[in-house]
Design a protein around this motif. Structure first.
Motif, PDB file in Angstrom:
ATOM      1  N   CYS A   1       7.035  -4.396   4.247  1.00  0.00           N
ATOM      2  CA  CYS A   1       7.359  -3.154   4.976  1.00  0.00           C
ATOM      3  C   CYS A   1       6.115  -2.399   5.412  1.00  0.00           C
TER       4      CYS A   1
ATOM      5  N   GLY B   1       6.753  -3.811   8.358  1.00  0.00           N
ATOM      6  CA  GLY B   1       7.221  -5.053   8.963  1.00  0.00           C
ATOM      7  C   GLY B   1       6.363  -5.654  10.072  1.00  0.00           C
ATOM      8  N   SER B   2       5.110  -5.280  10.183  1.00  0.00           N
ATOM      9  CA  SER B   2       4.352  -5.835  11.312  1.00  0.00           C
ATOM     10  C   SER B   2       3.939  -7.297  11.093  1.00  0.00           C
ATOM     11  N   TRP B   3       3.731  -7.714   9.829  1.00  0.00           N
ATOM     12  CA  TRP B   3       3.453  -9.150   9.605  1.00  0.00           C
ATOM     13  C   TRP B   3       4.729  -9.949   9.910  1.00  0.00           C
TER      14      TRP B   3
ATOM     15  N   ASP C   1      11.796  -6.882  -5.906  1.00  0.00           N
ATOM     16  CA  ASP C   1      10.443  -7.184  -6.369  1.00  0.00           C
ATOM     17  C   ASP C   1       9.984  -8.538  -5.807  1.00  0.00           C
ATOM     18  N   ALA C   2       8.908  -8.506  -5.053  1.00  0.00           N
ATOM     19  CA  ALA C   2       8.385  -9.735  -4.431  1.00  0.00           C
ATOM     20  C   ALA C   2       8.105 -10.809  -5.483  1.00  0.00           C
TER      21      ALA C   2
ATOM     22  N   GLY D   1       5.961  -8.114   0.299  1.00  0.00           N
ATOM     23  CA  GLY D   1       5.447  -6.760   0.516  1.00  0.00           C
ATOM     24  C   GLY D   1       5.362  -6.498   2.005  1.00  0.00           C
TER      25      GLY D   1
ATOM     26  N   ASP E   1       1.112  -9.107   1.443  1.00  0.00           N
ATOM     27  CA  ASP E   1       0.319  -7.888   1.670  1.00  0.00           C
ATOM     28  C   ASP E   1       0.764  -6.839   0.636  1.00  0.00           C
TER      29      ASP E   1
ATOM     30  N   ASP F   1      10.611  -6.797   0.304  1.00  0.00           N
ATOM     31  CA  ASP F   1       9.913  -5.560  -0.063  1.00  0.00           C
ATOM     32  C   ASP F   1      10.889  -4.686  -0.855  1.00  0.00           C
TER      33      ASP F   1
HETATM   34  C1  LIG Z   1       0.454  -2.493   2.879  1.00  0.00           C
HETATM   35  S1  LIG Z   1       2.175  -2.480   2.793  1.00  0.00           S
HETATM   36  C2  LIG Z   1       2.577  -3.918   3.702  1.00  0.00           C
HETATM   37  C3  LIG Z   1       2.445  -3.790   5.185  1.00  0.00           C
HETATM   38  C4  LIG Z   1       3.062  -4.955   5.913  1.00  0.00           C
HETATM   39  N1  LIG Z   1       2.304  -6.176   5.721  1.00  0.00           N
HETATM   40  C5  LIG Z   1       3.211  -4.722   7.389  1.00  0.00           C
HETATM   41  O1  LIG Z   1       2.663  -5.510   8.159  1.00  0.00           O
HETATM   42  O2  LIG Z   1       3.887  -3.785   7.791  1.00  0.00           O
HETATM   43  C6  LIG Z   1       2.474  -2.937   1.156  1.00  0.00           C
HETATM   44  C7  LIG Z   1       3.934  -3.059   0.783  1.00  0.00           C
HETATM   45  O3  LIG Z   1       4.017  -3.640  -0.511  1.00  0.00           O
HETATM   46  C8  LIG Z   1       5.244  -3.197  -1.057  1.00  0.00           C
HETATM   47  N2  LIG Z   1       5.284  -3.513  -2.500  1.00  0.00           N
HETATM   48  C9  LIG Z   1       4.456  -3.099  -3.485  1.00  0.00           C
HETATM   49  N3  LIG Z   1       4.803  -3.686  -4.654  1.00  0.00           N
HETATM   50  C10 LIG Z   1       5.864  -4.502  -4.387  1.00  0.00           C
HETATM   51  C11 LIG Z   1       6.629  -5.396  -5.170  1.00  0.00           C
HETATM   52  N4  LIG Z   1       6.377  -5.594  -6.465  1.00  0.00           N
HETATM   53  N5  LIG Z   1       7.631  -6.059  -4.562  1.00  0.00           N
HETATM   54  C12 LIG Z   1       7.899  -5.877  -3.253  1.00  0.00           C
HETATM   55  N6  LIG Z   1       7.189  -5.052  -2.448  1.00  0.00           N
HETATM   56  C13 LIG Z   1       6.177  -4.381  -3.017  1.00  0.00           C
HETATM   57  C14 LIG Z   1       5.292  -1.728  -0.706  1.00  0.00           C
HETATM   58  O4  LIG Z   1       6.612  -1.259  -0.730  1.00  0.00           O
HETATM   59  C15 LIG Z   1       4.683  -1.739   0.723  1.00  0.00           C
HETATM   60  O5  LIG Z   1       5.706  -1.733   1.693  1.00  0.00           O
END
Ligand SMILES: C[S@@+](CC[C@H](N)C(=O)[O-])C[C@H]1O[C@@H](n2cnc3c(N)ncnc32)[C@H](O)[C@@H]1O
Length: 312
Positions: free
Chosen positions: A181, A183-185, A220-221, A179, A235, A200
C-alpha cells in the motif's frame, strides 16, 4: 602518490553512510572531492555508493594531445566525467569519440549493456579511467521519465531496480508484492501484465480496482508461506533482520529465485545486515537514486559475482 583502485560516487545526503560502510569493509579512503571518494582497494561494490568505478587505472599524460593519443590506444570510444580541471578535461574529450549521458531513463526500454569506458582528469597531467562502471550512468544517478498515475512515487525505485537488472515480470509471471500500500509497485507490475498477489495491512488505493490481474489480501505479509512464484517483491517497513530471515526461507524453499526488496533502516543504518544479505547467492545490495534511508536487495540468477570481486 598512492592511486585509488576504486572511485565511489557520493549520493547526495548519504556520504556518512558510504564512509562508514567503507570503514566497515576495510576499504581505505585516500582522498575525497565533493562528489567522489578515492578508495585504495577494490574489494567489492559498496552498497551506499551512488555508482562505482572499479579497477581504476591511472594514466599520466604530458599534454592534451598526448592524452588523446593514449586514450585512443586504450579504447575507440569513451565517456568523460568532468569534475576537477573540467575545462582541460573537456578539451581532451573534444577530439575523442565520446558517448553522452542519458538525461532520463524510460522504463521498460532498458539500458545499453556494454557502455564504453570512462575517464576523468584528476590533476592537469593525470587521468583516472575505468572499464568497470557498476551502473549505467557515469555517477550512478538514474533519473526516470515519471508517470503521474500511480498512487505514490515508490514505483521509481522498482523501475530502477528492474532496469538495473535488465529483467522484469511479464504477462506470464506470478508475482507477490508484500507491504504493497498504497499500491504503486502493484500498479507497475499490473501494467506489465503480471498476476499480482498484493498484501498489506492497509487497503490499496481504489485506482488499483480497475486491474483484473491484481488480487489483494489484507493482513500480515510475513504470514504468507513460500509457494511457487516467479518474483517476490517487498517494500514492507520492518526490521532488516526479520526481512532477512523471511527471505532466506523463500530462497531455501526453492520456490522463487527472483527478489527485489527494500531493506529499511529506522535511524542508523546497519552494515552487518547489509553484509548478511550480500552473502546470499546471486545478489547485489544497492542504495539507488530513488531510495531514501534504505537499500535495495536485488537477487536474481543472472547476478554473478564480478570477476574483480574479492571473496567476502
Ligand atoms: C513504504 S510502504 C509501501 C509502498 C508501496 N511499495 C507502494 O509502492 O505504494 C510500506 C507498507 O508496508 C506495510 N506493512 C508494514 N508491516 C507490514 C506487515 N507486517 N504486513 C503487511 N504490510 C505491512 C505498511 O502498511 C505500508 O503500507
Amino acid at each position: 602518490m598512492i592511486y585509488p583502485k576504486q572511485l565511489a560516487f557520493i549520493a547526495p545526503d548519504f556520504k556518512s553512510e558510504l564512509k562508514d560502510e567503507l570503514k566497515f569493509l576495510k576499504m581505505n579512503v585516500l582522498q575525497e572531492t565533493d562528489t567522489v571518494l578515492w578508495v585504495e582497494n577494490d574489494l567489492l561494490e559498496p552498497a551506499w555508493a551512488q555508482g562505482v568505478w572499479r579497477d581504476v587505472k591511472a594514466l599520466e599524460i604530458t599534454s592534451i594531445s598526448d592524452a588523446q593519443t593514449k586514450l585512443k590506444a586504450i579504447a575507440p570510444t569513451w565517456r568523460y566525467y568532468g569534475d576537477q580541471h573540467h575545462r582541460r578535461g573537456e578539451l581532451i574529450a573534444e577530439k575523442l569519440d565520446t558517448v553522452l549521458e542519458t538525461d532520463k531513463y524510460h522504463f521498460t526500454r532498458g539500458v545499453v549493456k556494454k557502455m564504453p569506458p570512462a575517464f576523468t582528469l584528476v590533476e592537469p597531467n593525470l587521468i583516472f579511467y575505468s572499464h568497470h562502471l557498476t551502473r549505467p550512468s557515469l555517477t550512478g544517478a538514474m533519473p526516470f521519465k515519471e508517470d503521474k498515475k500511480p498512487p505514490s512515487r515508490a514505483y521509481l525505485k522498482l523501475w530502477e531496480a528492474l532496469t538495473l537488472l535488465g529483467d522484469w515480470p511479464n504477462k506470464t509471471s506470478q508475482v507477490v508484492d508484500l507491504g504493497s500500500c498504497p499500491g504503486s509497485w502493484t500498479w507497475a507490475m499490473a501494467k506489465l501484465g503480471a498476476s499480482v498477489l498484493s498484501i498489506d495491512r492497509s487497503k490499496l488505493d481504489p485506482m488499483l480496482d480497475t486491474f483484473k490481474n491484481v488480487h489483494f489480501q489484507t493482513g500480515d505479509a510475513f504470514s504468507l508461506k513460500p509457494e511457487k512464484k516467479d518474483w517476490v517483491f517487498s517494500d514492507v517497513i520492518c526490521y532488516p533482520d526479520k526481512l532477512y530471515e523471511y527471505m532466506k526461507g523463500w530462497i531455501d524453499s526453492g520456490h522463487c529465485s527472483k527478489f527485489v526488496c527494500s531493506i529499511k533502516f529506522a535511524g542508523k543504518h546497519d552494515n552487518e545486515i547489509i553484509q548478511k544479505f550480500r552473502q546470499l547467492p546471486h545478489n547485489r545490495v544497492l542504495h539507488m537514486t530513488h531510495n531514501k534511508n534504505e537499500v535495495t536487495w536485488i537477487c536474481h540468477p543472472k547476478i554473478k559475482k564480478s570477476p574483480i570481486d574479492s571473496v567476502v
